[in-house]
Design a protein around this motif. Structure first.
Motif, mmCIF file in Angstrom:
data_model
loop_
_atom_site.group_PDB
_atom_site.id
_atom_site.type_symbol
_atom_site.label_atom_id
_atom_site.label_comp_id
_atom_site.label_asym_id
_atom_site.label_seq_id
_atom_site.Cartn_x
_atom_site.Cartn_y
_atom_site.Cartn_z
ATOM 1 N N LEU A 226 28.502 41.502 42.079
ATOM 2 C CA LEU A 226 28.439 40.345 41.187
ATOM 3 C C LEU A 226 26.986 39.981 40.948
ATOM 4 N N ASP A 227 26.760 38.998 40.091
ATOM 5 C CA ASP A 227 25.397 38.591 39.755
ATOM 6 C C ASP A 227 24.907 37.407 40.585
ATOM 7 N N PHE A 228 25.842 36.570 41.069
ATOM 8 C CA PHE A 228 25.464 35.353 41.776
ATOM 9 C C PHE A 228 26.632 34.881 42.621
ATOM 10 N N GLN A 229 26.320 34.424 43.862
ATOM 11 C CA GLN A 229 27.350 33.859 44.733
ATOM 12 C C GLN A 229 26.720 32.727 45.546
ATOM 13 N N PHE A 230 27.340 31.557 45.455
ATOM 14 C CA PHE A 230 26.863 30.353 46.134
ATOM 15 C C PHE A 230 28.017 29.753 46.927
ATOM 16 N N VAL A 231 27.755 29.391 48.183
ATOM 17 C CA VAL A 231 28.760 28.769 49.032
ATOM 18 C C VAL A 231 28.194 27.466 49.577
ATOM 19 N N TYR A 232 28.994 26.393 49.493
ATOM 20 C CA TYR A 232 28.630 25.081 50.031
ATOM 21 C C TYR A 232 29.750 24.630 50.948
ATOM 22 N N VAL A 233 29.435 24.312 52.199
ATOM 23 C CA VAL A 233 30.452 23.907 53.161
ATOM 24 C C VAL A 233 30.737 22.411 53.010
ATOM 25 N N PRO B 87 30.044 36.992 37.762
ATOM 26 C CA PRO B 87 31.129 36.412 36.977
ATOM 27 C C PRO B 87 32.271 35.941 37.881
ATOM 28 N N ALA B 88 33.328 35.446 37.256
ATOM 29 C CA ALA B 88 34.484 34.957 38.012
ATOM 30 C C ALA B 88 35.190 36.103 38.739
ATOM 31 N N ALA B 89 35.403 37.192 38.078
ATOM 32 C CA ALA B 89 36.065 38.367 38.677
ATOM 33 C C ALA B 89 34.989 39.380 39.080
#
Length: 129
Positions: A65-72, A120-122
């Motif tokens: 993917l191009d971008f992945q962000f996680v916030y707890v 993207p989403a998928a």
């Protein structure tokens, strides 16, 4: 088509209407926030919550993917990232996972909830060796 061109009206998601589905990992439940539909698949956003505590690691993997962000949002989760090592994320912690980075979910609390945003989403997920 850009995300702005695709969005004809506001997209609203209420917690009371939430459907929690199976997803990438069996030990998590996923709530789609409607962002993928609103952006024509350009952006994905969902809330992930634990299906109970776990001390059993998942599989090492990476995402294409191009971008992945996680916030707890609540609880805690331990990840291990290639080149970084073990990292504990707690409520209020966030991480930008670089495209293609190998990682593994090691353990999490029973009350874990995370917001994840992807572009993207998928995207494809590959088990790492």
């Amino acid at each position: 088509m850009s995300a702005r061109e695709h969005l004809p009206t506001a997209t609203v998601s209420h917690a009371r209407d939430a459907d929690w589905d199976a997803g990438l990992r069996a030990f998590f439940a996923y709530r789609d926030l409607g962002v993928a539909t609103a952006t024509g698949g350009c952006v994905g956003a969902h809330v992930i919550r634990a299906r109970g505590a776990s001390e059993t690691p998942g599989e090492r993997h990476h995402h294409t993917l191009d971008f992945q962000f996680v916030y707890v949002l609540r609880g805690w989760v331990d990840f291990e990232y290639d080149g970084t090592g073990r990292v504990r994320l707690e409520a209020g912690s966030s991480v930008v996972q670089p495209p293609g980075i190998g990682h593994i979910e090691l353990a999490h609390s029973d009350d874990l909830e995370m917001l994840e945003i992807t572009l993207p989403a998928a995207f494809a997920t590959t088990t790492a060796t």
